[in-house]
Design a protein around this motif. Structure first.
Motif, short mmCIF file in Angstrom:
data_model
loop_
_atom_site.label_atom_id
_atom_site.label_comp_id
_atom_site.label_asym_id
_atom_site.label_seq_id
_atom_site.Cartn_x
_atom_site.Cartn_y
_atom_site.Cartn_z
N LEU A 151 -19.96 -7.27 -0.43
CA LEU A 151 -18.62 -6.69 -0.30
C LEU A 151 -18.64 -5.70 0.86
CD1 LEU A 151 -17.35 -5.85 -3.90
CD2 LEU A 151 -17.13 -7.98 -2.61
N ASN A 152 -17.58 -5.70 1.65
CA ASN A 152 -17.41 -4.68 2.68
C ASN A 152 -16.21 -3.82 2.34
OD1 ASN A 152 -17.96 -3.41 5.33
ND2 ASN A 152 -15.92 -4.17 5.76
N PHE A 153 -16.46 -2.52 2.23
CA PHE A 153 -15.39 -1.57 1.97
C PHE A 153 -15.07 -0.83 3.26
CE2 PHE A 153 -15.67 -0.62 -2.89
CZ PHE A 153 -15.58 -1.97 -3.14
N ASP A 154 -13.93 -1.15 3.87
CA ASP A 154 -13.45 -0.40 5.04
C ASP A 154 -12.70 0.82 4.54
OD1 ASP A 154 -14.11 -1.90 7.52
OD2 ASP A 154 -13.05 -3.50 6.50
N ILE A 155 -13.20 2.00 4.87
CA ILE A 155 -12.64 3.24 4.34
C ILE A 155 -11.92 4.01 5.45
CG2 ILE A 155 -13.14 5.39 3.13
CD1 ILE A 155 -13.89 2.95 1.51
N ARG A 156 -10.68 4.38 5.17
CA ARG A 156 -9.91 5.27 6.05
C ARG A 156 -9.24 6.32 5.18
NH1 ARG A 156 -9.11 2.90 11.18
NH2 ARG A 156 -9.49 0.67 11.23
N GLY B 69 -10.32 8.06 2.99
CA GLY B 69 -10.74 7.98 1.61
C GLY B 69 -10.25 6.79 0.83
N TRP B 70 -9.40 5.93 1.46
CA TRP B 70 -8.83 4.77 0.78
C TRP B 70 -9.35 3.48 1.40
CZ3 TRP B 70 -6.47 6.23 -3.50
CH2 TRP B 70 -5.85 7.49 -3.53
N LEU B 71 -9.26 2.41 0.64
CA LEU B 71 -9.58 1.09 1.18
C LEU B 71 -8.52 0.68 2.20
CD1 LEU B 71 -10.79 -1.13 -1.79
CD2 LEU B 71 -12.14 -0.23 0.09
N ALA B 72 -8.97 0.25 3.37
CA ALA B 72 -8.04 -0.16 4.43
C ALA B 72 -8.69 -1.24 5.25
CB ALA B 72 -7.66 1.04 5.30
N PRO B 73 -8.73 -2.48 4.75
CA PRO B 73 -9.38 -3.57 5.47
C PRO B 73 -8.82 -3.75 6.87
CG PRO B 73 -8.87 -4.24 3.24
CD PRO B 73 -8.18 -2.93 3.47
N ILE B 74 -9.71 -3.87 7.88
CA ILE B 74 -9.27 -4.03 9.25
C ILE B 74 -9.01 -5.50 9.54
CG2 ILE B 74 -10.57 -2.00 9.97
CD1 ILE B 74 -12.53 -3.90 11.38
N GLY B 75 -8.30 -5.75 10.66
CA GLY B 75 -8.04 -7.11 11.08
C GLY B 75 -6.92 -7.78 10.30
N ARG B 76 -6.28 -7.02 9.42
CA ARG B 76 -5.22 -7.59 8.59
C ARG B 76 -4.27 -6.47 8.22
NH1 ARG B 76 -6.03 -11.96 3.99
NH2 ARG B 76 -3.97 -11.99 3.06
N GLN B 77 -2.99 -6.73 8.32
CA GLN B 77 -2.00 -5.73 7.95
C GLN B 77 -1.98 -5.63 6.42
OE1 GLN B 77 -0.38 -3.75 10.07
NE2 GLN B 77 -1.56 -4.74 11.69
N MET B 78 -2.54 -4.57 5.91
CA MET B 78 -2.60 -4.41 4.47
C MET B 78 -2.52 -2.93 4.14
SD MET B 78 -5.63 -5.46 1.82
CE MET B 78 -5.44 -7.20 2.13
N ASP B 79 -1.38 -2.48 3.66
CA ASP B 79 -1.25 -1.11 3.22
C ASP B 79 -1.76 -1.03 1.79
OD1 ASP B 79 -0.06 -0.29 5.60
OD2 ASP B 79 1.93 -0.92 4.90
N LEU C 270 -5.55 1.84 -2.83
CA LEU C 270 -6.60 1.58 -3.80
C LEU C 270 -7.76 2.54 -3.61
CD1 LEU C 270 -6.71 -2.31 -3.87
CD2 LEU C 270 -5.76 -0.78 -5.59
N ASP C 271 -8.24 3.04 -4.72
CA ASP C 271 -9.41 3.91 -4.73
C ASP C 271 -10.66 3.04 -4.62
OD1 ASP C 271 -11.50 5.60 -5.28
OD2 ASP C 271 -10.59 6.48 -7.06
N PRO C 272 -11.49 3.23 -3.60
CA PRO C 272 -12.68 2.39 -3.47
C PRO C 272 -13.60 2.48 -4.68
CG PRO C 272 -12.77 4.24 -1.93
CD PRO C 272 -11.39 4.20 -2.49
N SER C 273 -13.64 3.64 -5.34
CA SER C 273 -14.49 3.78 -6.53
C SER C 273 -14.03 2.84 -7.64
CB SER C 273 -14.47 5.23 -7.03
OG SER C 273 -15.07 6.10 -6.09
N ALA C 274 -12.72 2.73 -7.82
CA ALA C 274 -12.20 1.86 -8.87
C ALA C 274 -12.47 0.40 -8.56
CB ALA C 274 -10.69 2.10 -9.03
N VAL C 275 -12.31 0.01 -7.30
CA VAL C 275 -12.59 -1.38 -6.92
C VAL C 275 -14.07 -1.69 -7.09
CG1 VAL C 275 -12.50 -3.07 -5.05
CG2 VAL C 275 -10.63 -1.43 -5.33
N LEU C 276 -14.92 -0.75 -6.68
CA LEU C 276 -16.36 -0.95 -6.83
C LEU C 276 -16.73 -1.11 -8.30
CD1 LEU C 276 -19.13 -1.08 -5.50
CD2 LEU C 276 -19.22 1.42 -5.58
N GLU C 277 -16.14 -0.31 -9.16
CA GLU C 277 -16.43 -0.39 -10.59
C GLU C 277 -16.04 -1.75 -11.15
OE1 GLU C 277 -17.63 0.40 -14.38
OE2 GLU C 277 -18.07 1.52 -12.55
N SER C 278 -14.99 -2.36 -10.61
CA SER C 278 -14.54 -3.65 -11.12
C SER C 278 -15.52 -4.77 -10.80
CB SER C 278 -13.16 -3.99 -10.54
OG SER C 278 -13.24 -4.33 -9.17
N PHE C 279 -16.45 -4.52 -9.88
CA PHE C 279 -17.48 -5.52 -9.54
C PHE C 279 -18.84 -5.13 -10.09
CE2 PHE C 279 -14.24 -6.49 -6.40
CZ PHE C 279 -14.29 -7.87 -6.33
#
Length: 247
Positions: free
Chosen positions: A125-130, A132-142, A145-154
């Motif tokens: 998994l790659n977590f792009d952080i901006r 303090g929030w997840l902000a995947p690059i290369g794609r328009q996606m506002d 999401l808290d990266p800690s919560a997403v990480l916990e889900s995996f």
């Protein structure tokens, strides 16, 4: 701590981005395949190849990346634009040791968990952080999401690891943002790899003292020859601790 050189490809050329900014890439006049072989000759035991075109929906670098995979003789993890299971399976079929998924972990987490279960230890998994929030690059996606919560889900997924790419570190410096990766590394049993946090050899020294950091992915500093891969490997390898002598 493992040092993983990364080659970023845009229009078949080696580039680097600052802060994930596609509008101002730095172009390096080097051959991608020769560069990959050079990293291996210098001691790299693993490489990452990041397809920046694929992040924008183009797949013009497929043949070049396949050539790199087959030329270097070490495991290669492929990143960039893997937004469907079929795309991940394509790269595994081409010989990639691992695939790196970013936005797919947000848009289709169940699919990523299923892929990891079917391909254990082959999904990163790659977590792009901006900010303090997840902000995947290369794609328009506002996202809020808290990266800690997403990480916990995996937490139960058989992942190969988690890459934490802190884009804010480019602007504010590494030391200020070590807290982001430190916090995420502390909450997971998965191996954690730092990306975007190494500009100097001192940065390796700092990362070595963060628990559960398995390695660092390095591109720009190697391209601009801030230090050599040999120097990075020397700093990153475990240092023997002094022990007391007992008579």
């Amino acid at each position: 701590m493992q040092v993983i050189p990364t080659i970023e490809l845009l229009n078949g050329r080696c580039v680097t981005l600052r802060g994930g900014d596609f509008d101002a890439p730095t172009l390096w006049h080097v051959d991608p395949v020769a560069t990959a072989r050079g990293f291996v000759a210098a001691g790299a035991t693993r490489l990452q190849v990041t397809d920046l075109d694929a992040m924008q929906g183009r797949h013009d670098n497929d043949a070049l990346i396949t050539e790199i995979i087959r030329a270097v003789g070490v495991p290669v993890q492929v990143a960039g634009g893997i937004r469907a299971r079929e795309r991940a399976e394509f790269w595994i079929a081409q010989g990639a040791a691992q695939v790196v998924v970013g936005s797919l972990a947000v848009t289709a987490p169940d699919m990523v968990r299923a892929l990891a279960k079917y391909r254990p230890d082959m999904v990163l998994l790659n977590f792009d952080i901006r900010d303090g929030w997840l902000a995947p690059i290369g794609r328009q996606m506002d996202t809020v999401l808290d990266p800690s919560a997403v990480l916990e889900s995996f937490a139960q997924a058989p992942l190969a690891g988690v890459i934490v790419t802190d884009h804010d570190a480019d602007a504010a410096g590494v030391e200020k943002h070590l807290g982001v990766i430190t916090g995420l590394a502390a909450q997971t049993r998965h191996l954690v790899f730092a990306s975007g946090l190494v500009d100097t050899l001192d940065d390796f020294s700092r990362l070595r003292y963060v628990p559960n950091i398995a390695g660092a992915i390095v591109g720009r500093a190697l391209m601009r020859k801030t230090f050599t891969l040999e120097q990075a490997l020397d700093v990153a390898r475990p240092q023997p601790e002094e022990t007391a002598e007992f008579l």
